[in-house]
Design an enzyme around this catalytic site. Structure first.
Site, PDB file in Angstrom:
ATOM      1  N   LYS A 105      16.224  65.295  70.555  1.00 25.98           N
ATOM      2  CA  LYS A 105      17.142  64.682  71.514  1.00 25.98           C
ATOM      3  C   LYS A 105      17.949  63.614  70.795  1.00 25.98           C
ATOM      4  CE  LYS A 105      16.967  62.691  76.224  1.00 25.98           C
ATOM      5  NZ  LYS A 105      16.046  62.246  77.307  1.00 25.98           N
ATOM      6  N   SER A 120      16.969  64.413  81.777  1.00 25.33           N
ATOM      7  CA  SER A 120      18.095  64.199  80.880  1.00 25.33           C
ATOM      8  C   SER A 120      17.993  64.956  79.554  1.00 25.33           C
ATOM      9  CB  SER A 120      18.234  62.711  80.589  1.00 25.33           C
ATOM     10  OG  SER A 120      17.109  62.237  79.877  1.00 25.33           O
ATOM     11  N   SER A 140      12.388  63.161  82.558  1.00 22.63           N
ATOM     12  CA  SER A 140      13.421  63.755  81.704  1.00 22.63           C
ATOM     13  C   SER A 140      12.918  64.762  80.676  1.00 22.63           C
ATOM     14  CB  SER A 140      14.200  62.663  80.972  1.00 22.63           C
ATOM     15  OG  SER A 140      15.147  62.081  81.823  1.00 22.63           O
TER      16      SER A 140
END
Lengths: 100, 473
Positions: free
Chosen positions: B77, B152, B176
């Site tokens: 990420k 997310s 997330s």
């Protein structure tokens, strides 16, 4: 819970947060924050008078490392990321003297 | 393309029966074929990855000892710091920033021979549940490109679901990792707070954030957790203990375990998701577990507490993006004007909204009414869990109230998007362990994730239950 959030309060909070919002953004934000804060009133149903706040889920206290010298980040690598640098320092616009 | 698991790659590369370069080229071919429609990545680091894979293959050939993840391709990420490799948090305010250090997790993965294929897209600063809030455009769900991958960490989930990497890593502040894992049919783990170092994870909600893996199997997640967990002196909230042993609990089964069913669960889940949850309880019962009803009366207040605590912490953490040390600067006549102009130009709408909400909740005159109350609700939720765990060893809930939804479905009103996280948020507030495991399909043939919750440091039990669900699904 306090009064519904006003446009003036939103503008003040934006200044505190160092966010230059447009007039349209202040309007939209006032509506959206008011909506959220209204929703958050659901907790008024709870009796919280004898409840201790929980700041950290698993508290650890006074976490210190031994006071031993260690290498720090490479200065040139760090300053190489800065929008402006000079003489081994971050360069910023004037700090005082331009208040309106 | 056949799906290679983390365990298979690591075993075969170390044994010399599979080359790291072969694995990498399969992933790069998948990226070349589909990345243009998925947009999982902000950056693909193909050259660095090829060098790394070649080095591992050379080490194997030379008879050198290789790590536990030799040749395992991973995606990170884009809020995990990678030294010298652009790290943006999918925000214009950090565009171009090359961190001068690696996150602890990134270093530990590299030390064990993992090969980083790229940095994945996210909702800006990890604020969102659909990856629609990225400054660089949305990520699409590889299983149905008209739908969101969740968020997310949507890019990390999409990367594994599309076969772009064997595994990936995300951060979980309110769901997330788990929610995108559920929406993309993957395993996703939110470890106990403090189990995995946050050093080098760009902070969102410091008392809530944890890093964890996305994988296609429970065994892969267990192995990756063993590599990344354990004390780190560079994170003052890191728990002073070694990584848990998880790989060796997977075959234990669930005989004798007590599994909690939340009798007063918040409403709003769709029937297809609830049907899979019922099937999960049946499967565990059939495997020898007992199912007990527990109550979590404060659970439905979790959203309120979270959407005050997380923005409050975010407003403080994001103060550092001021145009002085990194990223964007919008020039202005003095320092204060430069701050205001830079932050206005650099942050997107959702980030601005949360900074405003958090600043307001922390400001004089409102602190007690909002932030102070939220912290008390947080205590009630932790107390509820403590009581529930007197009666059971783990709890099952849905991960997400629905399967993957369509683009634009929840963007008009922020509150509808926030409701995606109703089942995942309470764990972050309590600091406990949780993971999502794929358990069959629901509407439109899309995957449904079942969430396994366990108390703080309950990872071994959690993985036992997850492995049983995987065997029964």
């Amino acid at each position: 819970m306090p009064e519904p959030i006003s446009r003036n309060t939103v503008a003040k909070v934006a200044r505190l947060a160092r966010l230059d919002l447009t007039e349209a953004e202040v309007d939209r934000m006032t509506d959206q924050l008011a909506g959220m804060l209204e929703h958050f009133r659901d907790v008024d149903a709870l009796d919280l008078s004898n409840v201790q706040p929980l700041n950290q889920p698993i508290p650890l206290t006074n976490v210190l490392r031994d006071d031993v010298e260690q290498p720090s980040l490479d200065r040139d690598e760090v300053l190489g990321n800065a929008p402006a640098a000079q003489d081994g320092r971050f360069r910023v616009p004037p700090i005082i003297g331009f208040e309106e | 393309m056949t799906r290679r698991t983390v365990v298979d790659i690591a075993t075969q590369v170390a044994a010399g029966s599979l080359s790291a370069s072969t694995v990498l080229e399969e992933n790069l071919a998948a990226i070349a074929a589909r990345e243009h429609e998925i947009h999982a990545f902000n950056l693909v680091t193909a050259d660095k990855a090829r060098e790394r894979a070649a080095q591992i293959d050379a080490d194997v050939k030379a008879g050198k000892k290789v790590g536990r993840l030799a040749g395992v391709t991973i995606a990170l990420k884009d809020n995990l710091c990678t030294r010298g490799v652009e790290t943006t948090c999918s925000s214009k305010i950090l565009a171009g920033w090359k961190p001068p250090y690696d996150a602890t997790v990134v270093r530990r993965l590299a030390d064990e021979g993992a090969v980083v294929v790229g940095k994945t897209n996210l909702d800006e600063f990890a604020m969102g549940s659909s990856t629609e809030n990225s400054a660089f455009g949305p990520t699409r769900n590889p299983l149905d490109t008209s739908r969101v991958p969740g968020g997310s960490s949507g890019g990390s989930a999409a990367a594994v679901a599309a076969g772009f990497s064997a595994a990936s890593f995300g951060s979980d502040t309110g769901g997330s990792i788990r929610q995108p894992a559920a929406l993309c049919g993957l395993v996703g783990v939110k470890p106990t707070y403090g189990m995995v170092s946050r050093q080098g994870l760009v902070a969102f909600g410091s008392s809530l954030d944890q890093i964890g893996p996305f994988t296609t199997t429970v065994a892969d997640a267990a192995l990756l957790m063993e590599v990344i967990a354990g004390h780190d002196p560079l994170d003052s909230t890191s728990l002073p203990q070694p990584a848990p042993q998880l790989v060796n609990v997977l075959a234990r089964g669930v005989k004798g375990l007590r599994i909690g069913r939340v009798a007063d669960m918040p409403e709003g889940s769709s029937p297809d998701v609830l049907a899979r949850l019922d099937a999960a309880f049946d499967a565990l019962r059939a495997a020898g577990a007992t199912v007990v009803d527990v109550k979590l009366p404060s659970m439905s207040f979790g959203l309120t507490a979270y959407y005050l605590v997380a923005p409050a912490e975010a407003s403080s953490n994001l103060a550092r993006f001021d145009g002085v040390r990194y990223g964007l600067r919008v020039d202005a006549k003095d320092l204060n004007a430069m701050y205001g102009a830079t932050r206005a130009a650099g942050f997107g709408d959702e980030v601005k909204r949360r900074i405003m909400l958090g600043t307001y909740a922390l400001s004089a005159g409102y602190y007690d009414a909002y932030y102070g109350k939220a912290l008390k609700v947080r205590r009630l939720i932790a107390d509820d869990f403590a009581k529930a765990y007197e009666q059971c060893d783990a709890i099952l809930t849905p991960t997400s109230p629905t399967v993957a939804f369509k683009f634009g479905d929840k963007t008009s009103n922020p509150l509808t998007m926030y409701l995606c996280d109703v089942f995942t948020i309470p764990t972050n507030l309590a600091g406990h362990a949780a993971m999502s495991v794929p358990f069959g399909t629901g509407d439109a043939g899309l995957p449904v994730g079942v969430q396994v919750l366990a108390p703080a440091l309950g990872e071994a039990t959690m993985f036992q239950v997850a492995a049983e669900l995987e065997r029964s699904s």
